[in-house]
Scaffold this motif. Structure first.
Motif, PDB file in Angstrom:
ATOM      1  N   GLU A   1       0.812  -1.214   0.000  1.00 47.22           N
ATOM      2  CA  GLU A   1       0.000   0.000   0.000  1.00 47.22           C
ATOM      3  C   GLU A   1       0.847   1.266   0.000  1.00 47.22           C
ATOM      4  OE1 GLU A   1      -3.178   0.412  -0.319  1.00 47.22           O
ATOM      5  OE2 GLU A   1      -3.705  -1.721  -0.342  1.00 47.22           O
ATOM      6  N   VAL A   2       1.972   1.247   0.705  1.00 47.71           N
ATOM      7  CA  VAL A   2       2.793   2.453   0.852  1.00 47.71           C
ATOM      8  C   VAL A   2       3.816   2.594  -0.270  1.00 47.71           C
ATOM      9  CG1 VAL A   2       4.454   3.654   2.342  1.00 47.71           C
ATOM     10  CG2 VAL A   2       2.447   2.523   3.353  1.00 47.71           C
ATOM     11  N   TRP A   3       4.428   1.483  -0.654  1.00 44.51           N
ATOM     12  CA  TRP A   3       5.484   1.545  -1.676  1.00 44.51           C
ATOM     13  C   TRP A   3       5.007   1.107  -3.063  1.00 44.51           C
ATOM     14  CZ3 TRP A   3       6.913   1.117   3.395  1.00 44.51           C
ATOM     15  CH2 TRP A   3       7.985   1.926   3.822  1.00 44.51           C
ATOM     16  N   GLY A   4       3.865   0.422  -3.120  1.00 44.67           N
ATOM     17  CA  GLY A   4       3.362  -0.048  -4.407  1.00 44.67           C
ATOM     18  C   GLY A   4       3.701  -1.511  -4.626  1.00 44.67           C
ATOM     19  N   TYR A   5       2.827  -2.188  -5.328  1.00 44.69           N
ATOM     20  CA  TYR A   5       2.963  -3.633  -5.504  1.00 44.69           C
ATOM     21  C   TYR A   5       4.202  -4.022  -6.302  1.00 44.69           C
ATOM     22  CZ  TYR A   5      -1.659  -4.342  -3.518  1.00 44.69           C
ATOM     23  OH  TYR A   5      -2.721  -4.381  -2.659  1.00 44.69           O
ATOM     24  N   ASN A   6       4.678  -3.139  -7.139  1.00 43.83           N
ATOM     25  CA  ASN A   6       5.819  -3.476  -7.986  1.00 43.83           C
ATOM     26  C   ASN A   6       7.148  -2.934  -7.464  1.00 43.83           C
ATOM     27  OD1 ASN A   6       4.177  -4.794  -9.913  1.00 43.83           O
ATOM     28  ND2 ASN A   6       3.590  -2.811 -10.759  1.00 43.83           N
ATOM     29  N   ALA A   7       7.098  -2.284  -6.301  1.00 41.37           N
ATOM     30  CA  ALA A   7       8.323  -1.686  -5.757  1.00 41.37           C
ATOM     31  C   ALA A   7       9.275  -2.779  -5.268  1.00 41.37           C
ATOM     32  CB  ALA A   7       7.979  -0.746  -4.606  1.00 41.37           C
ATOM     33  N   GLN A   8      10.556  -2.575  -5.534  1.00 42.40           N
ATOM     34  CA  GLN A   8      11.568  -3.536  -5.110  1.00 42.40           C
ATOM     35  C   GLN A   8      12.074  -3.170  -3.710  1.00 42.40           C
ATOM     36  OE1 GLN A   8      12.340  -6.313  -7.022  1.00 42.40           O
ATOM     37  NE2 GLN A   8      10.582  -5.531  -8.188  1.00 42.40           N
ATOM     38  N   VAL A   9      11.209  -3.361  -2.728  1.00 39.04           N
ATOM     39  CA  VAL A   9      11.578  -3.071  -1.343  1.00 39.04           C
ATOM     40  C   VAL A   9      11.313  -4.303  -0.495  1.00 39.04           C
ATOM     41  CG1 VAL A   9      11.183  -0.579  -1.501  1.00 39.04           C
ATOM     42  CG2 VAL A   9       9.291  -2.088  -0.876  1.00 39.04           C
ATOM     43  N   THR A  10      11.976  -4.367   0.639  1.00 41.45           N
ATOM     44  CA  THR A  10      11.827  -5.519   1.525  1.00 41.45           C
ATOM     45  C   THR A  10      11.208  -5.088   2.839  1.00 41.45           C
ATOM     46  OG1 THR A  10      13.992  -5.192   2.562  1.00 41.45           O
ATOM     47  CG2 THR A  10      13.928  -6.484   0.513  1.00 41.45           C
ATOM     48  N   THR A  11      10.859  -6.082   3.659  1.00 41.67           N
ATOM     49  CA  THR A  11      10.297  -5.760   4.974  1.00 41.67           C
ATOM     50  C   THR A  11      11.301  -4.996   5.828  1.00 41.67           C
ATOM     51  OG1 THR A  11      10.973  -7.949   5.779  1.00 41.67           O
ATOM     52  CG2 THR A  11       8.704  -7.717   4.990  1.00 41.67           C
ATOM     53  N   HIS A  12      12.597  -5.144   5.546  1.00 39.59           N
ATOM     54  CA  HIS A  12      13.600  -4.392   6.303  1.00 39.59           C
ATOM     55  C   HIS A  12      13.403  -2.887   6.103  1.00 39.59           C
ATOM     56  CE1 HIS A  12      17.361  -3.293   8.191  1.00 39.59           C
ATOM     57  NE2 HIS A  12      17.697  -2.602   7.107  1.00 39.59           N
ATOM     58  N   THR A  13      13.041  -2.493   4.892  1.00 39.22           N
ATOM     59  CA  THR A  13      12.775  -1.077   4.611  1.00 39.22           C
ATOM     60  C   THR A  13      11.609  -0.583   5.460  1.00 39.22           C
ATOM     61  OG1 THR A  13      13.531  -1.339   2.328  1.00 39.22           O
ATOM     62  CG2 THR A  13      12.164   0.582   2.799  1.00 39.22           C
ATOM     63  N   LEU A  14      10.541  -1.376   5.510  1.00 40.14           N
ATOM     64  CA  LEU A  14       9.384  -1.012   6.317  1.00 40.14           C
ATOM     65  C   LEU A  14       9.763  -0.931   7.791  1.00 40.14           C
ATOM     66  CD1 LEU A  14       6.366  -0.543   6.819  1.00 40.14           C
ATOM     67  CD2 LEU A  14       6.053  -3.028   6.756  1.00 40.14           C
ATOM     68  N   GLU A  15      10.474  -1.918   8.279  1.00 43.22           N
ATOM     69  CA  GLU A  15      10.855  -1.943   9.693  1.00 43.22           C
ATOM     70  C   GLU A  15      11.717  -0.741  10.066  1.00 43.22           C
ATOM     71  OE1 GLU A  15      12.614  -5.763   9.770  1.00 43.22           O
ATOM     72  OE2 GLU A  15      10.685  -6.829   9.819  1.00 43.22           O
ATOM     73  N   THR A  16      12.570  -0.308   9.137  1.00 45.04           N
ATOM     74  CA  THR A  16      13.387   0.883   9.385  1.00 45.04           C
ATOM     75  C   THR A  16      12.517   2.124   9.524  1.00 45.04           C
ATOM     76  OG1 THR A  16      15.250  -0.051   8.144  1.00 45.04           O
ATOM     77  CG2 THR A  16      15.233   2.336   8.446  1.00 45.04           C
ATOM     78  N   HIS A  17      11.506   2.232   8.660  1.00 45.54           N
ATOM     79  CA  HIS A  17      10.591   3.377   8.751  1.00 45.54           C
ATOM     80  C   HIS A  17       9.763   3.330  10.037  1.00 45.54           C
ATOM     81  CE1 HIS A  17      11.602   4.117   4.535  1.00 45.54           C
ATOM     82  NE2 HIS A  17      10.976   5.264   4.634  1.00 45.54           N
ATOM     83  N   ILE A  18       9.317   2.147  10.421  1.00 41.33           N
ATOM     84  CA  ILE A  18       8.563   1.996  11.663  1.00 41.33           C
ATOM     85  C   ILE A  18       9.437   2.405  12.857  1.00 41.33           C
ATOM     86  CG2 ILE A  18       7.487   0.342  13.245  1.00 41.33           C
ATOM     87  CD1 ILE A  18       5.705   0.892  10.881  1.00 41.33           C
ATOM     88  N   TYR A  19      10.690   1.973  12.845  1.00 40.96           N
ATOM     89  CA  TYR A  19      11.636   2.320  13.915  1.00 40.96           C
ATOM     90  C   TYR A  19      11.781   3.844  14.026  1.00 40.96           C
ATOM     91  CZ  TYR A  19      16.085   2.978  16.350  1.00 40.96           C
ATOM     92  OH  TYR A  19      17.053   3.414  17.220  1.00 40.96           O
ATOM     93  N   ARG A  20      12.003   4.502  12.904  1.00 41.69           N
ATOM     94  CA  ARG A  20      12.179   5.962  12.915  1.00 41.69           C
ATOM     95  C   ARG A  20      10.901   6.679  13.343  1.00 41.69           C
ATOM     96  NH1 ARG A  20      15.398   6.280   7.122  1.00 41.69           N
ATOM     97  NH2 ARG A  20      17.427   5.541   7.897  1.00 41.69           N
ATOM     98  N   LEU A  21       9.762   6.133  12.929  1.00 37.19           N
ATOM     99  CA  LEU A  21       8.476   6.730  13.308  1.00 37.19           C
ATOM    100  C   LEU A  21       8.267   6.622  14.812  1.00 37.19           C
ATOM    101  CD1 LEU A  21       6.047   8.110  12.082  1.00 37.19           C
ATOM    102  CD2 LEU A  21       5.126   5.880  11.452  1.00 37.19           C
ATOM    103  N   ARG A  22       8.621   5.479  15.367  1.00 42.80           N
ATOM    104  CA  ARG A  22       8.479   5.302  16.819  1.00 42.80           C
ATOM    105  C   ARG A  22       9.393   6.259  17.583  1.00 42.80           C
ATOM    106  NH1 ARG A  22       8.138  -1.268  16.600  1.00 42.80           N
ATOM    107  NH2 ARG A  22       5.855  -1.447  16.671  1.00 42.80           N
ATOM    108  N   GLN A  23      10.574   6.516  17.049  1.00 42.54           N
ATOM    109  CA  GLN A  23      11.478   7.452  17.703  1.00 42.54           C
ATOM    110  C   GLN A  23      10.843   8.841  17.807  1.00 42.54           C
ATOM    111  OE1 GLN A  23      14.570   6.571  19.065  1.00 42.54           O
ATOM    112  NE2 GLN A  23      13.813   4.517  18.566  1.00 42.54           N
ATOM    113  N   LYS A  24       9.972   9.155  16.864  1.00 40.05           N
ATOM    114  CA  LYS A  24       9.322  10.463  16.852  1.00 40.05           C
ATOM    115  C   LYS A  24       8.097  10.524  17.761  1.00 40.05           C
ATOM    116  CE  LYS A  24      10.605  11.874  12.130  1.00 40.05           C
ATOM    117  NZ  LYS A  24      10.097  12.315  10.798  1.00 40.05           N
ATOM    118  N   ILE A  25       7.292   9.459  17.758  1.00 41.72           N
ATOM    119  CA  ILE A  25       5.957   9.570  18.361  1.00 41.72           C
ATOM    120  C   ILE A  25       5.785   8.864  19.695  1.00 41.72           C
ATOM    121  CG2 ILE A  25       4.973   9.774  16.046  1.00 41.72           C
ATOM    122  CD1 ILE A  25       3.773   6.979  16.378  1.00 41.72           C
ATOM    123  N   GLU A  26       6.635   7.894  19.989  1.00 36.45           N
ATOM    124  CA  GLU A  26       6.436   7.105  21.206  1.00 36.45           C
ATOM    125  C   GLU A  26       7.085   7.775  22.426  1.00 36.45           C
ATOM    126  OE1 GLU A  26       4.642   4.535  21.615  1.00 36.45           O
ATOM    127  OE2 GLU A  26       4.380   3.594  19.640  1.00 36.45           O
TER     128      GLU A  26
END
Length: 228
Positions: free
Chosen positions: A183-208
């Protein structure tokens, strides 16, 4: 139901008001509040979070269209659906010019009104004016911004904004990593769950309050969800 859409039903007919409230409340995606006068509606919109207003034209203290005009002048940006017994084009034009988004003529089928409500909410959520509540923050996706209770501002990246928007729309449902990636990167994007986890980590640093123990953006069952 913190992620439920908060609807304000404004009508001086207690039977219609109660019926609409009862029918809308059957959906766990809606929280319903009511007013029987234009002034009561304007007071609620000014003091509380309201995501959409269903407003009757014929109110005892003020024409519903004028109430909508004043609500817009006061800064309310959410959708407004007018209810009217009039069928003339001029009546509809007056309402739309006052700031209404849609018109439903009485008598109407509840299914029709419900479809209009859902359509207006979808359009609003995709607009620049959309505002959501996430934990202690006011989320403004159009501005890529989280505003804290004391007015502090947290700037978000485009991907962080997209992650929060999608998780918010999911309510309390867990969103799988693969779904969020698509949904965020698109079905054809060449990204892995590591990319998502990195964004989640950075987001938590901001909001938690304590990023090591997430209380707003939590991990559960192979995915993520937002808590109130």
């Amino acid at each position: 139901m913190s992620n439920a859409h908060r609807l304000l039903v404004v009508d001086d007919d207690p039977t219609l008001r109660d019926t609409l409230t009862e029918q809308l409340a059957l959906s766990d995606t809606f929280e319903v509040v009511t007013a029987e006068t234009a002034r009561g509606a304007m007071d609620r919109v000014a003091a509380e979070r309201v995501d959409l207003v269903v407003m009757d034209v014929g109110l005892p203290d003020l024409d519903g269209r004028e109430a909508v005009r004043q609500m817009r002048q006061g800064g309310f940006r959410g959708p407004v659906i007018m209810l009217t017994g009039q069928t003339s084009d001029s009546d509809t034009v007056q309402g739309l010019e006052a700031g209404a988004n849609d018109y439903v003529t009485k008598p109407f089928k509840f299914a029709v009104l419900l479809a209009r409500i859902r359509a207006q909410l979808r359009q609003y959520e995709a607009s620049e004016d959309a505002v959501f509540q996430i934990g202690p923050y006011t989320f403004r996706p159009g501005a890529k911004l989280l505003v804290g209770e004391r007015g502090s501002k947290l700037k978000l990246t485009e991907k962080e904004t997209a992650i929060l928007r999608f998780l918010y729309r999911a309510g309390r449902q867990v969103v799988g990593r693969d779904t969020l990636l698509a949904e965020v990167w698109g079905y054809n994007a060449q990204v892995t769950t590591h990319t998502l986890e990195t964004h989640i980590y950075r987001l938590r640093q901001k909001i938690e309050p304590n990023p090591a123990t997430a209380s707003i953006l939590v991990t559960e069952g192979g995915g993520y969800k937002l808590l109130p």
